[in-house]
Design a protein around this motif. Structure first.
Motif, PDB file in Angstrom:
ATOM      1  N   VAL A   1      68.610  65.945 -39.032  1.00 51.04           N
ATOM      2  CA  VAL A   1      67.597  65.721 -37.990  1.00 51.04           C
ATOM      3  C   VAL A   1      66.744  64.510 -38.332  1.00 51.04           C
ATOM      4  O   VAL A   1      66.470  63.651 -37.494  1.00 51.04           O
ATOM      5  CB  VAL A   1      66.718  66.972 -37.814  1.00 51.04           C
ATOM      6  CG1 VAL A   1      65.530  66.676 -36.900  1.00 51.04           C
ATOM      7  CG2 VAL A   1      67.538  68.117 -37.236  1.00 51.04           C
ATOM      8  N   THR A   2      66.293  64.428 -39.589  1.00 47.39           N
ATOM      9  CA  THR A   2      65.417  63.312 -39.981  1.00 47.39           C
ATOM     10  C   THR A   2      66.191  62.002 -40.093  1.00 47.39           C
ATOM     11  O   THR A   2      65.657  60.938 -39.776  1.00 47.39           O
ATOM     12  CB  THR A   2      64.718  63.621 -41.312  1.00 47.39           C
ATOM     13  OG1 THR A   2      65.693  63.926 -42.314  1.00 47.39           O
ATOM     14  CG2 THR A   2      63.787  64.814 -41.160  1.00 47.39           C
ATOM     15  N   ASP A   3      67.459  62.066 -40.518  1.00 48.57           N
ATOM     16  CA  ASP A   3      68.259  60.841 -40.610  1.00 48.57           C
ATOM     17  C   ASP A   3      68.508  60.228 -39.235  1.00 48.57           C
ATOM     18  O   ASP A   3      68.705  59.011 -39.113  1.00 48.57           O
ATOM     19  CB  ASP A   3      69.606  61.133 -41.283  1.00 48.57           C
ATOM     20  CG  ASP A   3      69.463  61.364 -42.779  1.00 48.57           C
ATOM     21  OD1 ASP A   3      68.393  61.015 -43.324  1.00 48.57           O
ATOM     22  OD2 ASP A   3      70.401  61.904 -43.394  1.00 48.57           O
ATOM     23  N   ALA A   4      68.499  61.075 -38.209  1.00 49.61           N
ATOM     24  CA  ALA A   4      68.735  60.576 -36.854  1.00 49.61           C
ATOM     25  C   ALA A   4      67.626  59.646 -36.390  1.00 49.61           C
ATOM     26  O   ALA A   4      67.783  58.924 -35.404  1.00 49.61           O
ATOM     27  CB  ALA A   4      68.872  61.749 -35.878  1.00 49.61           C
ATOM     28  N   VAL A   5      66.494  59.633 -37.114  1.00 51.78           N
ATOM     29  CA  VAL A   5      65.367  58.777 -36.745  1.00 51.78           C
ATOM     30  C   VAL A   5      65.622  57.327 -37.135  1.00 51.78           C
ATOM     31  O   VAL A   5      64.962  56.419 -36.645  1.00 51.78           O
ATOM     32  CB  VAL A   5      64.074  59.298 -37.427  1.00 51.78           C
ATOM     33  CG1 VAL A   5      62.893  58.390 -37.162  1.00 51.78           C
ATOM     34  CG2 VAL A   5      63.765  60.701 -36.931  1.00 51.78           C
ATOM     35  N   ALA A   6      66.598  57.080 -38.012  1.00 48.65           N
ATOM     36  CA  ALA A   6      66.828  55.729 -38.540  1.00 48.65           C
ATOM     37  C   ALA A   6      67.070  54.715 -37.427  1.00 48.65           C
ATOM     38  O   ALA A   6      66.496  53.615 -37.441  1.00 48.65           O
ATOM     39  CB  ALA A   6      67.992  55.749 -39.521  1.00 48.65           C
TER      40      ALA A   6
ATOM     41  N   TRP B   1      62.388  50.378 -33.003  1.00 56.92           N
ATOM     42  CA  TRP B   1      60.929  50.227 -32.944  1.00 56.92           C
ATOM     43  C   TRP B   1      60.490  48.993 -33.726  1.00 56.92           C
ATOM     44  O   TRP B   1      59.618  48.249 -33.279  1.00 56.92           O
ATOM     45  CB  TRP B   1      60.281  51.487 -33.510  1.00 56.92           C
ATOM     46  CG  TRP B   1      58.793  51.447 -33.590  1.00 56.92           C
ATOM     47  CD1 TRP B   1      57.907  51.648 -32.567  1.00 56.92           C
ATOM     48  CD2 TRP B   1      57.995  51.233 -34.759  1.00 56.92           C
ATOM     49  NE1 TRP B   1      56.607  51.566 -33.027  1.00 56.92           N
ATOM     50  CE2 TRP B   1      56.644  51.311 -34.371  1.00 56.92           C
ATOM     51  CE3 TRP B   1      58.304  50.984 -36.097  1.00 56.92           C
ATOM     52  CZ2 TRP B   1      55.602  51.141 -35.267  1.00 56.92           C
ATOM     53  CZ3 TRP B   1      57.268  50.811 -37.003  1.00 56.92           C
ATOM     54  CH2 TRP B   1      55.933  50.889 -36.587  1.00 56.92           C
ATOM     55  N   GLN B   2      61.111  48.748 -34.879  1.00 52.46           N
ATOM     56  CA  GLN B   2      60.729  47.612 -35.716  1.00 52.46           C
ATOM     57  C   GLN B   2      61.085  46.277 -35.078  1.00 52.46           C
ATOM     58  O   GLN B   2      60.478  45.260 -35.412  1.00 52.46           O
ATOM     59  CB  GLN B   2      61.429  47.711 -37.076  1.00 52.46           C
ATOM     60  CG  GLN B   2      60.830  48.742 -38.016  1.00 52.46           C
ATOM     61  CD  GLN B   2      59.558  48.249 -38.693  1.00 52.46           C
ATOM     62  OE1 GLN B   2      58.544  48.001 -38.044  1.00 52.46           O
ATOM     63  NE2 GLN B   2      59.607  48.118 -39.999  1.00 52.46           N
ATOM     64  N   SER B   3      62.039  46.264 -34.170  1.00 54.91           N
ATOM     65  CA  SER B   3      62.479  44.996 -33.581  1.00 54.91           C
ATOM     66  C   SER B   3      62.097  44.856 -32.113  1.00 54.91           C
ATOM     67  O   SER B   3      62.518  43.897 -31.454  1.00 54.91           O
ATOM     68  CB  SER B   3      64.002  44.853 -33.731  1.00 54.91           C
ATOM     69  OG  SER B   3      64.672  45.915 -33.070  1.00 54.91           O
TER      70      SER B   3
ATOM     71  N   VAL C   1      50.592  50.252 -33.365  1.00 54.27           N
ATOM     72  CA  VAL C   1      51.097  49.807 -34.659  1.00 54.27           C
ATOM     73  C   VAL C   1      52.291  48.899 -34.388  1.00 54.27           C
ATOM     74  O   VAL C   1      53.290  49.317 -33.803  1.00 54.27           O
ATOM     75  CB  VAL C   1      51.509  50.999 -35.550  1.00 54.27           C
ATOM     76  CG1 VAL C   1      52.112  50.504 -36.857  1.00 54.27           C
ATOM     77  CG2 VAL C   1      50.296  51.877 -35.829  1.00 54.27           C
ATOM     78  N   LEU C   2      52.183  47.639 -34.797  1.00 53.14           N
ATOM     79  CA  LEU C   2      53.200  46.646 -34.472  1.00 53.14           C
ATOM     80  C   LEU C   2      54.384  46.680 -35.424  1.00 53.14           C
ATOM     81  O   LEU C   2      55.474  46.241 -35.077  1.00 53.14           O
ATOM     82  CB  LEU C   2      52.573  45.246 -34.472  1.00 53.14           C
ATOM     83  CG  LEU C   2      51.306  45.087 -33.618  1.00 53.14           C
ATOM     84  CD1 LEU C   2      50.831  43.650 -33.649  1.00 53.14           C
ATOM     85  CD2 LEU C   2      51.543  45.552 -32.193  1.00 53.14           C
ATOM     86  N   GLY C   3      54.157  47.194 -36.631  1.00 49.13           N
ATOM     87  CA  GLY C   3      55.267  47.261 -37.565  1.00 49.13           C
ATOM     88  C   GLY C   3      54.849  47.738 -38.939  1.00 49.13           C
ATOM     89  O   GLY C   3      53.659  47.776 -39.275  1.00 49.13           O
ATOM     90  N   LEU C   4      55.844  48.112 -39.740  1.00 48.85           N
ATOM     91  CA  LEU C   4      55.666  48.539 -41.132  1.00 48.85           C
ATOM     92  C   LEU C   4      56.714  47.818 -41.971  1.00 48.85           C
ATOM     93  O   LEU C   4      57.890  47.780 -41.594  1.00 48.85           O
ATOM     94  CB  LEU C   4      55.857  50.054 -41.268  1.00 48.85           C
ATOM     95  CG  LEU C   4      54.858  50.964 -40.551  1.00 48.85           C
ATOM     96  CD1 LEU C   4      55.462  52.363 -40.393  1.00 48.85           C
ATOM     97  CD2 LEU C   4      53.561  51.043 -41.340  1.00 48.85           C
ATOM     98  N   TRP C   5      56.292  47.273 -43.108  1.00 48.02           N
ATOM     99  CA  TRP C   5      57.207  46.541 -43.960  1.00 48.02           C
ATOM    100  C   TRP C   5      56.934  46.893 -45.421  1.00 48.02           C
ATOM    101  O   TRP C   5      55.781  46.857 -45.866  1.00 48.02           O
ATOM    102  CB  TRP C   5      57.032  45.036 -43.789  1.00 48.02           C
ATOM    103  CG  TRP C   5      57.239  44.535 -42.393  1.00 48.02           C
ATOM    104  CD1 TRP C   5      58.377  44.003 -41.867  1.00 48.02           C
ATOM    105  CD2 TRP C   5      56.263  44.503 -41.327  1.00 48.02           C
ATOM    106  NE1 TRP C   5      58.180  43.651 -40.548  1.00 48.02           N
ATOM    107  CE2 TRP C   5      56.885  43.945 -40.190  1.00 48.02           C
ATOM    108  CE3 TRP C   5      54.917  44.880 -41.228  1.00 48.02           C
ATOM    109  CZ2 TRP C   5      56.233  43.760 -38.986  1.00 48.02           C
ATOM    110  CZ3 TRP C   5      54.263  44.704 -40.020  1.00 48.02           C
ATOM    111  CH2 TRP C   5      54.925  44.150 -38.909  1.00 48.02           C
TER     112      TRP C   5
END
Length: 423
Positions: A157-162, A168-170, A213-217
């Motif tokens: 379930v959590t891996d499906a978020v990848a 979202w990041q792009s 939130v525009l992004g996380l790096w």
């Protein structure tokens, strides 16, 4: 096992919901029955609703109601039911899934081979976003819902978020932002050995006064302006053409990175960061005197008045006792003073970093509960889910920065001339 997607449901009249809830509670009080668990009232109601919906799907599939003479000779008919247990928000529910004689009925609400409803996946993701480990989630679901869930299912379930995280990041961003706050938080990640790495965070305030939130790096060990330059360049490549104010801490080289990316941006050192740095350098017994002295600096009407207030602090007994406090303000002076030129409404929005601090606090809590992460991707996954729970896409009430945003936007338009007209 895939996540189920049922048919689109129309909004329900809240008065009807209240009436049903009242009846359920009255029945529970009268019979002493439990709400959750096998035989609980919510479990029974969920089963009844699911079975009624499945019967409606079968009727649609066959083209006639149960026991309707019109079905005779139609070439297909109902053929009893099969028992199936699915995981729902109220726990495990065993439902009777209708069958047809031709065997070509494909229920949409509970597809074949699926064992959990979409809401159950969201419940797992919500717990994961709060920093709970797989073991904690299994224990919680067993205790609250009486459901035994495997570690493998939770991981799937959590891996499906990848994929969702990557999209979202792009995603493309608005061309112009009145304010962008940039900051970093520290997360323990195992890469051979466990070490602390910075996660860079950019939070924007859009033209409607909503935060996003525009992004996380994830960066290398040690926060650096070079990495920030790469982060800002990525935001530029995703569509951010101009920013009026970039609010940040006093990291060396960061102002140059900002102006290299957006030449017209005003770099503003976060006032809250300066105040907190000052309080960390002072004794608790002196804070009742130091706070008013600092307020005289950041609330001064002009730069000259602020400089005079800083000189007075430096010459005072407090300044002699805590020279590092005075040095902190002088070192950040060129990035602090733009704040003093802003009109009052803009000052309120820039100074009050509560909305950024609330995001940071939530992210720190999610990572602190986990101790350390096995990989950078695992850390980003938890942080993204925590962000997703806080930021509702285009939700005005939840994401709105301040009640006086319209006043601030008018002053932004005057102070920054025609730059906000780019859309």
């Amino acid at each position: 096992m895939g996540e189920m997607e049922g048919p689109v449901v129309e909004p329900v009249d809240e008065r009807l919901v209240d009436e049903v809830v009242e009846r359920l509670m009255d029945r529970a009080d009268a019979s002493g029955a439990a709400l959750l668990g096998e035989g609980g009232l919510l479990t029974q109601v969920t089963r009844a609703v699911l079975e009624r919906a499945l019967d409606a799907e079968m009727t649609e599939h066959l083209g006639y109601e149960k026991h309707d003479p019109a079905g005779r000779g139609s070439g297909n008919s109902r053929n009893g039911t099969s028992s199936k247990t699915v995981l729902t928000d109220v726990g495990a529910v065993t439902v009777a899934v209708p069958r047809d004689r031709n065997g070509d009925f494909e229920p949409r609400l509970i597809p074949k081979n699926a064992r959990r409803l979409a809401g159950f996946n969201e419940r797992i993701l919500s717990l994961y976003a709060r920093g709970m480990s797989v073991r904690d989630i299994r224990s919680h679901l067993a205790q609250i819902y009486g459901v035994e869930v495997s570690a493998d299912l939770i991981s799937k379930v959590t891996d499906a978020v990848a994929d969702e995280l990557a999209a979202w990041q792009s995603r493309p961003l608005d061309a112009v932002w009145p304010i962008i706050y940039i900051d970093a938080l520290w997360v323990k990640i195992r890469s051979g050995a466990v070490s602390s790495k910075p996660v860079y965070l950019a939070v924007g305030v859009d033209m409607d006064g909503r935060k996003d939130v525009l992004g996380l790096w994830v960066g290398a060990e040690g926060e650096g302006a070079t990495t920030w330059m790469a982060v800002l360049s990525e935001l530029r490549n995703r569509g951010v053409e101009d920013v009026c104010i970039v609010c940040c801490d006093g990291l060396k080289g960061l102002p140059e990175a900002v102006t290299a990316t957006w030449p017209r941006a005003t770099v503003q050192t976060c006032v809250i960061h300066l105040i907190r740095a000052s309080l960390r350098l002072s004794s608790g017994k002196d804070r009742s005197k130091l706070v008013p002295a600092l307020r005289a600096i950041y609330s001064a009407p002009t730069e000259q008045a602020a400089e005079l207030a800083l000189d007075e602090l430096a010459a005072s007994e407090l300044g002699e006792r805590y020279p590092a406090v005075v040095r902190t303000w002088r070192a950040a002076w060129s990035e602090f003073t733009p704040y003093l030129a802003f009109p009052p409404a803009i000052r309120k929005v820039v100074y009050s970093t509560n909305m950024v601090e609330s995001i940071n606090s939530r992210l720190r809590k999610a990572t602190r509960n986990r101790g350390h992460f096995p990989s950078e991707q695992a850390a980003l996954k938890v942080l993204y889910l925590a962000v997703r729970e806080q930021i509702a896409p285009r939700a005005h009430d939840i994401n709105h920065v301040a009640a006086h945003w319209k006043e601030a936007l008018n002053q932004f338009s005057l102070f920054f001339e025609d730059r906000l007209s780019i859309r």
